[in-house]
Design a protein around this motif. Sequence first.
Motif, short mmCIF file in Angstrom:
data_model
loop_
_atom_site.label_atom_id
_atom_site.label_comp_id
_atom_site.label_asym_id
_atom_site.label_seq_id
_atom_site.Cartn_x
_atom_site.Cartn_y
_atom_site.Cartn_z
N GLY A 231 18.48 -0.43 8.52
CA GLY A 231 17.27 0.20 9.02
C GLY A 231 17.47 1.13 10.20
O GLY A 231 18.48 1.80 10.31
N ASN B 19 21.30 -6.06 11.02
CA ASN B 19 20.16 -5.21 10.71
C ASN B 19 20.67 -3.92 10.09
O ASN B 19 21.70 -3.39 10.50
CB ASN B 19 19.40 -4.88 12.00
N ALA C 215 7.36 -8.57 -1.04
CA ALA C 215 7.76 -7.28 -0.44
C ALA C 215 6.68 -6.82 0.53
O ALA C 215 6.92 -6.01 1.39
CB ALA C 215 7.95 -6.24 -1.53
N GLY D 248 24.96 -6.92 7.44
CA GLY D 248 23.85 -6.06 7.84
C GLY D 248 22.52 -6.80 7.68
O GLY D 248 21.47 -6.18 7.69
N LYS D 249 22.57 -8.11 7.52
CA LYS D 249 21.34 -8.86 7.24
C LYS D 249 20.99 -9.81 8.38
O LYS D 249 21.81 -10.15 9.21
CB LYS D 249 21.53 -9.68 5.95
N LEU E 88 0.84 -1.20 0.00
CA LEU E 88 0.00 0.00 0.00
C LEU E 88 0.87 1.25 0.00
O LEU E 88 1.81 1.35 0.78
CB LEU E 88 -0.88 0.01 1.25
N THR F 22 15.06 -0.80 -6.31
CA THR F 22 14.93 -0.69 -4.86
C THR F 22 16.31 -0.74 -4.20
O THR F 22 17.32 -1.01 -4.85
CB THR F 22 14.12 -1.85 -4.25
N ALA G 39 17.27 -3.00 -2.48
CA ALA G 39 17.62 -4.39 -2.21
C ALA G 39 17.70 -5.21 -3.51
O ALA G 39 17.25 -6.34 -3.58
CB ALA G 39 16.63 -5.01 -1.24
N HIS H 13 8.90 -10.92 11.64
CA HIS H 13 9.12 -9.67 10.91
C HIS H 13 9.77 -10.06 9.60
O HIS H 13 10.02 -11.23 9.34
CB HIS H 13 10.01 -8.75 11.74
N LYS H 14 10.10 -9.05 8.77
CA LYS H 14 10.70 -9.42 7.50
C LYS H 14 12.09 -10.00 7.70
O LYS H 14 12.75 -9.74 8.71
CB LYS H 14 10.75 -8.21 6.59
N LYS I 84 17.94 0.90 13.49
CA LYS I 84 19.07 0.79 14.41
C LYS I 84 20.01 -0.26 13.85
O LYS I 84 19.87 -1.44 14.13
CB LYS I 84 18.55 0.38 15.80
C1 SRM Z 1 10.97 -0.07 -1.86
C2 SRM Z 1 12.06 0.11 -0.79
C3 SRM Z 1 12.76 1.47 -0.94
C4 SRM Z 1 13.36 1.67 -2.31
O1 SRM Z 1 12.72 2.38 -3.08
O2 SRM Z 1 14.43 1.18 -2.53
C5 SRM Z 1 11.55 0.05 0.62
C6 SRM Z 1 10.33 0.54 0.96
C7 SRM Z 1 9.74 0.38 2.17
N1 SRM Z 1 10.36 0.01 3.30
FE1 SRM Z 1 12.31 -0.47 3.36
N2 SRM Z 1 12.43 -0.51 1.47
C8 SRM Z 1 13.43 -1.01 0.75
C9 SRM Z 1 14.62 -1.45 1.23
C10 SRM Z 1 15.04 -1.39 2.55
C11 SRM Z 1 16.36 -1.65 3.04
C12 SRM Z 1 17.57 -2.03 2.16
C13 SRM Z 1 17.73 -3.51 1.99
O3 SRM Z 1 16.80 -4.31 2.19
O4 SRM Z 1 18.86 -3.89 1.63
C14 SRM Z 1 16.33 -1.48 4.41
C15 SRM Z 1 17.49 -1.62 5.44
C16 SRM Z 1 17.90 -3.06 5.66
C17 SRM Z 1 17.16 -3.77 6.78
O5 SRM Z 1 15.93 -3.92 6.69
O6 SRM Z 1 17.81 -4.18 7.74
C18 SRM Z 1 14.98 -1.11 4.74
C19 SRM Z 1 14.51 -0.85 6.02
C20 SRM Z 1 13.17 -0.64 6.33
C21 SRM Z 1 12.65 -0.56 7.67
C22 SRM Z 1 13.47 -0.64 8.96
C23 SRM Z 1 13.61 -2.05 9.37
C24 SRM Z 1 14.37 -2.22 10.65
O7 SRM Z 1 14.53 -3.38 11.06
O8 SRM Z 1 14.79 -1.23 11.26
C25 SRM Z 1 11.24 -0.41 7.56
C26 SRM Z 1 10.18 -0.30 8.69
C27 SRM Z 1 9.71 -1.65 9.18
O9 SRM Z 1 9.86 -2.66 8.52
O10 SRM Z 1 9.14 -1.65 10.27
C28 SRM Z 1 10.97 -0.40 6.15
C29 SRM Z 1 9.69 -0.28 5.58
C30 SRM Z 1 9.45 -0.03 4.28
C31 SRM Z 1 8.03 0.19 3.77
C32 SRM Z 1 7.31 -1.11 3.85
C33 SRM Z 1 7.32 1.30 4.54
C34 SRM Z 1 5.83 1.27 4.36
O11 SRM Z 1 5.19 0.71 5.23
O12 SRM Z 1 5.35 1.82 3.37
C35 SRM Z 1 8.25 0.70 2.35
C36 SRM Z 1 7.24 0.14 1.40
C37 SRM Z 1 7.70 -0.84 0.34
C38 SRM Z 1 6.94 -0.72 -0.93
O13 SRM Z 1 7.25 -1.43 -1.87
O14 SRM Z 1 6.02 0.07 -1.04
N3 SRM Z 1 12.14 -0.53 5.45
N4 SRM Z 1 14.24 -1.03 3.59
C39 SRM Z 1 13.10 -1.00 -0.73
C40 SRM Z 1 12.52 -2.33 -1.14
C41 SRM Z 1 13.53 -3.42 -1.16
C42 SRM Z 1 13.01 -4.65 -1.83
O15 SRM Z 1 13.37 -4.87 -3.00
O16 SRM Z 1 12.25 -5.41 -1.21
#
Ligand code: SRM
Lengths: 854, 122
Positions: A717, A715, A636, A696-697, A565, A604, A606, A678-679, A719
């Motif tokens: 994100g 992790n 995702a 970081g994973k 969403l 993205t 990732a 969680h993811k 922290k």
């Molecule tokens: C699309 C993307 C940003 C981008 O344009 O690049 C993204 C988008 C979102 N991220 Fe992210 N994250 C994206 C890569 C990342 C990364 C990088 C990675 O994965 O290498 C991180 C840091 C790595 C990690 O998670 O440890 C990241 C850390 C977060 C966090 C913080 C998580 C944490 O543990 O602190 C959130 C918030 C949560 O999950 O509670 C979050 C949450 C979100 C949400 C779900 C927020 C939301 O509720 O709307 C976003 C929606 C996704 C969507 O498709 O609409 N996103 N997010 C990336 C999608 C990656 C993919 O292909 O699936």
Amino acid sequence: MIEETNVKNKKIVVIGNGMIGQRFLEQLVSRSETHPIDITVFCAEPRPAYDRVQLTSFFSGKSADELNLVPEGFFEQHGITLRLGDKAVAIDRARKVVRSARGHELPYDKLVLATGSYPFVPKVPGTEWQDCFVYRAIEDLEAIRMAASQARVGTVIGGGLLGLEAAKALHDLGLKTHVVEFAPRLMAVQLDDSGGRLLRHKIEALGVAVHTSKQTREIVKGETCRHKLLFADGSMLETDLIVFSAGIRPRDQLAKAAGLSIGERGGIAVNDHCQTNDADIYALGECALWSGRLYGLVAPGYQMAEVTARHLTGEHDARFPGADMSTKLKLLGVDVASIGDAHGVAPDALNYVFTDEASGIYKKLVVSGDRKRLLGAVLVGEANDYGSLLQLTLNAIPLPEHPEDLILPAREGGASKGLGVDALPDTALICSCNNVSKGGLCSAIAAGATSLGALKKGTKAATSCGGCGPMVKQILDSELKKQGVDVKNYLCEHFAYSRQELFHLTRVGGLKTFDQIITKHGQGRGCDICKPAVASILAACWNEYILKPKHAPLQDTNDYYLANLQKDGTYSIVPRVPGGEILPEKLIVLGEVAKKFGLYTKITGAQRIDLFGARVEQLPLIWKDLVDAGFESGHAYGKALRTVKSCVGSTWCRYGVQDSVTMAINIENRYRGLRSPHKLKMAVSGCTRECAEAQGKDVGIIATEKGWNLYVCGNGGIKPRHADLLAKDLDDRTLVQYIDRFLMFYIRTGDRLQRTATWLENLEGGIDYVRKVVCEDSLGLGAELEADMQKFVDSYECEWKKAINDPETLKRFRHFVNSEEPDRNVVFVAERGQIRPARADEREEREMKAESVV
Amino acid sequence: MSARPKVQMDIGQEWVAVCKLTDIVPDTGVCALVDGRQVAVFRLHDDSVYAIDNHDPFSRANVLSRGIVGDLKGECVIASPVYKQHFSLASGQCLEEADVRIAVFPTRVEGGMVLVNIHINK
Ligand code: SRM
Ligand SMILES: Cc1cc2nc3c(=O)[nH]c(=O)nc-3n(C[C@H](O)[C@H](O)[C@H](O)COP(=O)(O)OP(=O)(O)OC[C@H]3O[C@@H](n4cnc5c(N)ncnc54)[C@H](O)[C@@H]3O)c2cc1C
Ligand code: SF4
Ligand code: FES
């Protein structure tokens, strides 16, 4: 000897409505509710008190209103007269009147001076240039922002706390930034040479230039920039604007002219009651000199405000005891802290120093000669232990046998050495900004403040500088545990169980639906917290299709529509690209689908591609095309495995020692769709250079000459946390076996929305325990965990493939139940050749146009 | 995709039939277009039906029908799918923000059809 200090029917005049003046007013009115007093406040600034400590956040978008410190209606409610923008210019002590710039004369019975300080600008020719600024009030920042929009290079004169904060601001405003310091090191007051050097490296690494031992002699017209600074050593520096932050001076001129006694180097001298040598006149905050000391911080000022208010309302024994000048800051993203006697001036003080130049960490402890007490400390680069070290100092808690353990990094697998909050006495001051002790926090918790929000609201702890936040949270957790409430573990009001317990009950009881679970183990009908949590448990236990009608009401909208969403009610689509490897044909399909449906495309963070702006009714059509081209759901939207990032590895890279891509693809295909608390994110790097950022994973794999090193619980994100090494040099089979066990163990025991990093940090025994369970099979669960995972792997199906072939499921993909129309509220505009959601103002504009056409 | 009931006939007093009760999976919602207005209609496990505005005042998106249905302290609520605020299905009151309340409309089930009246705001 003591004056009649009751304020009833007395006229009180306050000069200055800064942070401390305002705190004084609040303290005063809260102590004299029963008898109205006559208070007038002179405020030279054009607005009442605001949060000067957070001043810099004005640049990052905080408005003056948001910085405001005065509760709404405060002055009116308490009958206080506020003379805004009117400056007091003279005090006539004989007649007991204050005269203001606008010519008012006001009699007082008691006078309170809270005039703060002013920035010191050295007497250097050229400071009258219009591009010279100070950094003290909102107006200063407004002027700097204006000037910065026309400038390229900015220089801060002064490398102390405030100077570095100003430098960060200039850097964030996009200027090439210089810091010029007179002393041979940065933060000369707080740091020693080594600490200063390390801080300098860190700051330079950010692109801010640092010049120490430089005395500015003159500012002249520049050649490449607007101005040029000439230094005493003959060198020079070109700059467009200059911010002076060379220290502050108490604003004592008014007091001096009135004949009050002033310290040798400035400051209005006060006694323990904050009275000046005229017993009817008090001074507090930055303008006050107590016991030969000036305090440039809010916490001591707040204490003075309280003492003055108490003394004025008849508490004759209210005394200011002096205050601690310890500070913790994040300067330009670098943690810096200084505690107590940081320079080790006590005669027999001993130092312990730890320097890690590779990671940029410097820590110093100053202990007493008998090694029993901590006198002070300096931390640069990492200040996580600030809270506990400060407590050791303030409360004179006996040091452990080897004080050095307090600053040496914990060895791999070593137990955490921090002293727990339980060791602190009730008198320990936890929040120095707001004067809240551990005892104060504990009684608030006992009285029902069982959430962090309630505790902060009730005690004010952690609401100013925030430095005490982590410690406040630890105390809250520890107290709750003692009360046996452990509230935070209960899923929600419907289940008095943690997720782990519910997982167990579900699995052992063979429960297959939410209704069965809530009837048996819960109460009520459920909510948006427990429903998705139970959905995740059911998916992990039985791996049934999540879109079955009986599970549908449990799903968060992302899972319900198998898409993410977005803010405007549309969805985004992320197909799986295992390991980040993709055929050119498939790349073309993604482009074609995006073009066909007019979607915004972005790579993205990732290693995959996100398509944005799909309306619900378009989702199945888009996925039909994607599934036909061989794409699968990328999950995702789910609390599930996201991606396994990879580097090219030994196949192409000259350094690679194993085939990281193949491993990443295998791993991603094995765990795709796995639902978890969680993811889950994973990565595989082909050598120690670690281009896939595996550490970081949640699960990180790094190739070695002999096999694979397995890291867990990293992790990015909010922290970031570096992953811990779980096992070394594994062959392919053992690697997968360990990951199976690790993941299933986490899925069984993790809390709702707890990533592996936080899970580990809350797990008793830490990584050693996980290693025992996973590698040594200490619980005898190994085979069961592997079998569970194998069952999951064998029953995997692509959720989208299934959805587009099921008419029942397809029914939900429509905006209106009774119309084919799309949602008219979804409006896009073009940007850089693609769509983006229209902002509210753009939408309104459109509607207006549409109406005028009709 | 399967055929949808295109019923939007008036059944006296401005009541509009929006869909069959069985078109809504118990404990979920759908969005209906009623005289140009987007209405979120929920069917609970006991077949009671509630109708509220589909517009989420916090995100300003038309998405409340896609939230999760539940109860908090005995009150039937819907959680916004965007920022998760809760709204009472009976009164439209937001549980987190005292001064936010959304429109709530009367509903009836007749002959297996769900009827909504948007001209009476409860
Ligand atoms: C699309 C993307 C940003 C981008 O344009 O690049 C993204 C988008 C979102 N991220 Fe992210 N994250 C994206 C890569 C990342 C990364 C990088 C990675 O994965 O290498 C991180 C840091 C790595 C990690 O998670 O440890 C990241 C850390 C977060 C966090 C913080 C998580 C944490 O543990 O602190 C959130 C918030 C949560 O999950 O509670 C979050 C949450 C979100 C949400 C779900 C927020 C939301 O509720 O709307 C976003 C929606 C996704 C969507 O498709 O609409 N996103 N997010 C990336 C999608 C990656 C993919 O292909 O699936
Ligand atoms: C950018 C910045 C960051 C800071 N960060 C921190 C931090 O992280 N931690 C910390 O503890 N401290 C920090 N400080 C210091 C903190 O802001 C001060 O200690 C605090 O504001 C002092 O309060 P005060 O009321 O004594 O003085 P002020 O807040 O300066 O208030 C004095 C007021 O009196 C007015 N005034 C003066 N003379 C007259 C007169 N004759 N008539 C009428 N009005 C008059 C002034 O205009 C001013 O409004 C920071 C300061 C700055 C500038
Ligand atoms: S991690 Fe190693 S193998 Fe992979 S790309 Fe980097 S250097 Fe090459
Ligand atoms: S110590 Fe500053 S907010 Fe608590």
